[in-house]
Each structure stands twice: as C-alpha cells, then as structure tokens.
Design a protein around this motif. Structure first.
Motif, PDB file in Angstrom:
ATOM      1  N   GLU A   1      38.125  47.978  32.968  1.00  0.00           N
ATOM      2  CA  GLU A   1      39.212  48.397  33.856  1.00  0.00           C
ATOM      3  C   GLU A   1      40.126  47.191  34.070  1.00  0.00           C
ATOM      4  OE1 GLU A   1      37.176  50.125  37.193  1.00  0.00           O
ATOM      5  OE2 GLU A   1      36.598  51.900  36.028  1.00  0.00           O
ATOM      6  N   GLU A   2      40.231  46.653  35.285  1.00  0.00           N
ATOM      7  CA  GLU A   2      41.107  45.498  35.491  1.00  0.00           C
ATOM      8  C   GLU A   2      40.311  44.218  35.732  1.00  0.00           C
ATOM      9  OE1 GLU A   2      44.067  46.225  38.404  1.00  0.00           O
ATOM     10  OE2 GLU A   2      44.881  47.977  37.376  1.00  0.00           O
ATOM     11  N   ASN A   3      39.024  44.284  35.491  1.00  0.00           N
ATOM     12  CA  ASN A   3      38.174  43.108  35.689  1.00  0.00           C
ATOM     13  C   ASN A   3      37.938  42.371  34.375  1.00  0.00           C
ATOM     14  OD1 ASN A   3      37.908  43.648  38.432  1.00  0.00           O
ATOM     15  ND2 ASN A   3      36.120  44.951  38.115  1.00  0.00           N
ATOM     16  N   VAL A   4      37.690  41.073  34.483  1.00  0.00           N
ATOM     17  CA  VAL A   4      37.449  40.223  33.317  1.00  0.00           C
ATOM     18  C   VAL A   4      35.943  40.058  33.127  1.00  0.00           C
ATOM     19  CG1 VAL A   4      37.829  37.928  32.327  1.00  0.00           C
ATOM     20  CG2 VAL A   4      39.602  38.970  33.749  1.00  0.00           C
ATOM     21  N   ILE A   5      35.466  40.223  31.888  1.00  0.00           N
ATOM     22  CA  ILE A   5      34.049  40.023  31.577  1.00  0.00           C
ATOM     23  C   ILE A   5      33.890  38.644  30.936  1.00  0.00           C
ATOM     24  CG2 ILE A   5      32.047  40.857  30.293  1.00  0.00           C
ATOM     25  CD1 ILE A   5      33.294  43.642  30.394  1.00  0.00           C
TER      26      ILE A   5
END
Length: 438
Positions: free
Chosen positions: A64-68
């Motif tokens: 989604e809008e999160n960074v892994i």
C-alpha cells in the motif's frame, strides 16, 4: 567559471532529509510509514536507548503506502516508532588495489576490524551486465594449475563454469588449488552461506598465505541475514568488475550460488511472492542470470568465473542446478563415488564439459582429450565383465587398449593438493599417454 559550476552543482543538490517511522516488524521484514524512497535504496534506522545508533536496511518492496525494509544486521533493538532516514541511493562499497590480500564482509568492511586503506573508489554493488555486442569472443586459454581441467576441460579466459557437487566432495579444496595455481592477475573469492568454522579453514588451509596475497575474499556466513548473503555475491562481483575495467584478467570464485538462491527465496517469501518450483520464488530465477551474466569479458579485461552449485542428494536436475547449468559456459561434476575411491580432484570427466574448449585449443589437443574420454568410457561400460573375469582378452581391441591404459589414466586424473601442473605439462602428459596405446 568555477563559481558558476559550483552554483549549478549546489542547485542540483537535494538538501532535504526524508524520514519515516517503523510501524511493525514481521519475521525478516520491517514495515515503515515513509520515507520516500525507491527499491534498492539504503535507509538508516535509529535504534537504542538514545536513538543515536543506526543500522542499515534496504528497501525491498512496498505494501500500500508503506515501505518494506530488510536489515543488513540483526533487528533486536528496533522498536515501534523508530526513526527511518532515507539515503536516496543504493549500497556502495569502496574498491581499489589496497583491498588485495584482505578479507571483507558483504558491505566491504574488513572482517578483522581494521580500517579500510586510503585511495579507494566507491562503486555500486548492483550493476548491469555488459552489452552483448561489447563482449569480445573468448579466444585464449587460462591456466588453473589442475591437470584434469587444463588438459581435458580447458577453460577460456573469460569463461564461466559451474562446479556441481553434493556436500563433502572437495569443492572448497578444488577452489583453493585453482586460486593458488591460476595465471590470472587477481582472485576474487566469495564465501556465501559458509559455516563460520569453515571460513578461516579455507583461508589458512585451502587458500594459504601465497593465495591470499593475490586475492580478495568476501565472506557472508550462514548466520547472517538473507540480504547480507545476497549482498556478498553482489559485492564480490562488483569488485571483480572494477578490476576487469582496469584491464586485468580476474578469477572469480563463488561458493555457493545455491545459497544465494536460498537467500533470495527467503526475501521473496517475506515480501509476499508465491513459492513456485520446489518452493523457490520467481525472483530467484530472474536474479541468477543477472548475477552470472555480469562476469565474462568486456572491452577492457575479463572475469573467469567458477561457481559452485550444491546439488541435494547429488540430483543434477534440481531447479537451481538446472537453471545455472543453462546460463554458464560449462559444468564440472564432482562425483561422490570417485571421492570415495580416493580420486582427487573427484571430477567425473564423462559427465563434465567445457563448451569453449574446442574453439581455443589446437586440434591435436582436442583429439587426445576425446580419445582419453573414449578409452575411459569403454572401460567403465565393460567394468563389470572385467571384474568378474567374464571378459576374454582379444575379444575387443578397444577394450584391450582401455584395460591396458586404465591404470595410467587414473594416475593422470589424480593430483595432490599441493601439486602444481602447468597447462603445457598437462597437455604433453595427455598426448604421451594416448600415444602409448597406439
């Protein structure tokens, strides 16, 4: 003019620092809200009681809008809300002649805790393979100092070869022999996923003092995170590329490609890739060609590659072995049965091939190598009859000749670990051996 140039450079600088916050940690994966970054960028996560210590991590995906992110080190000190700072650039290591004789980790830092020498150049670890049209054809041989390889499986300068074997059949010992005896200008050796005990043993026993003087060793042990094991392979390849671009003939050795594939599988599963062939994710089969195609020749120099492949249960058709064999320019099969008989190097000549050999050696050499293969194959196919006494001498001229020369052939194929045989010596020995049977 200088002032204008500086002003233009200053205008192009990104003076903003971008930050995010850790939201959660699941297994190997760190999920953070921000910062703005791209796949492959390095980020710094501030940890500890005073939040002044930082660890490096790499952006491996987005949800989604999160960074892994995946860390280069352990993640015990990371807590919810830990600050994440973007560097906006991929991992770089420092390379130069001062590294020769060193043992470094996947990030290019000396393993003994010493400081890097001055005068090194920063290079990115992940680079594109050379353009196919800029690769000169392989025309010259390179000597590895192992008789069975130089005479029967001759390697070209810039060729890439796989060494396929199960565990405990002599891969590391063979790599040590090649590193000590080769005529290449420099060795770059990547030990990926090795047990910690084996690293020092390889450096001191197999490589030796003389071998280390002309080598750079990159180490990523099995206890390190998956990302560090992959970076070990990329770092070693980037070092080899740097010296190739300086016009050197580099000998690149990686033990093992299988553990690189396993590390990529761990990362793929962590970011949500579906397991496909025997549990390996699709990214594994795209990473391997990108890694292996980076070696070889270019317009400046060459990288001759030896890549070991672990085959589970000595199964040569398992997915990684099959994929790597299709990418490389030849394969040497180490046979457990030969090792059990005390034949070292335990290379099965009849199952091994160098795809370049016939194009780079004289016709006399090719014919002698083919003749030895024929004699060895004839003996092995008739071995049961010979051993039980069912074969009568004179029934077949070919079998009689194979029986006569078999002890000499086995003696030819064997070589002591500390014995060095030059390519011309090996070829002359081969031709003399064949002439005895004529």
């Amino acid at each position: 003019m200088i002032a204008k140039g500086l002003l233009k450079y200053i205008d192009q600088l990104d003076t903003f620092k971008r930050f995010g916050r850790v939201k959660r940690v699941v297994g190997l994966m760190i999920e953070s809200q921000g910062p703005e970054s791209s796949i492959g960028d390095v980020c710094y996560i501030y940890v500890g009681n005073n939040k002044k210590r930082k660890i490096q991590a790499e952006v491996v995906g987005f949800r989604e809008e999160n960074v892994i992110l995946m860390p280069y080190t352990t993640i015990q000190d990371i807590s919810p809300g830990s600050l994440v700072e973007a560097s906006s650039k991929p991992l770089e290591i420092k390379v130069g002649a001062g590294l020769i004789g060193s043992v470094i980790d996947s990030l290019g830092k000396p393993l003994d805790g010493s400081f890097l020498p001055k005068g090194l150049t920063a290079v990115p670890t992940d680079q594109a393979p050379p353009n196919p049209m800029s690769r000169p054809p392989i025309e010259n041989t390179i000597e590895v100092g192992v008789r069975i390889i130089d005479s029967l499986l001759t390697v070209g300068n810039g060729q890439r070869v796989g060494i396929f074997a199960g565990s405990g059949v002599g891969k590391s010992t063979l790599l040590g022999m090649i590193a000590r005896n080769t005529t290449a200008d420099l060795n770059v050796i990547a030990l990926i996923g090795e047990r910690g005990r084996e690293v020092r043993e390889f450096i001191e026993r197999d490589l030796g003092v003389e071998g280390l003087k002309r080598s750079i060793v990159v180490v990523a042990t099995s206890d390190q995170p998956a990302l560090m094991r992959i970076k070990g392979a990329l770092t070693a390849t980037a070092i080899a590329e740097y010296f190739r671009d300086k016009g050197l003939n580099v000998m690149m050795m990686m033990d093992s490609v299988t553990r690189v594939a396993m590390a990529q599988r761990e990362i793929g599963l962590a970011v949500g890739e579906p397991p496909t062939t025997k549990g390996y994710t699709p990214s594994v089969f795209s990473v391997l060609p990108k890694l292996l195609e980076r070696t070889g020749t270019n317009e400046h120099g060459s990288i001759t590659g030896f890549y070991t492949v672990l085959v589970d249960g000595d199964d040569m058709n398992e997915p990684i072995a099959d994929t790597v064999r299709g990418i490389l320019d030849g394969h040497f099969v180490l046979d457990r049965e030969l090792a059990n008989k005390g034949q070292f190097p335990a290379i099965n000549v009849l199952k091994s091939i160098s795809r370049i050999m016939n194009h780079i050696v004289p016709e006399e050499h090719v014919k002698a190598a083919e003749r030895l293969r024929d004699l060895l194959s004839t003996y092995i196919n008739s071995e049961d009859l010979i051993n039980i006494g069912a074969y009568k001498k004179g029934s077949s001229k070919e079998i009689d000749e194979a029986i006569q020369l078999y002890p000499l052939i086995i003696s030819f194929l064997k070589q002591k670990v500390d014995e060095k045989v030059t390519l011309p010596e090996g070829v002359n020995h081969l031709i003399q051996l064949i002439e005895k049977g004529e």
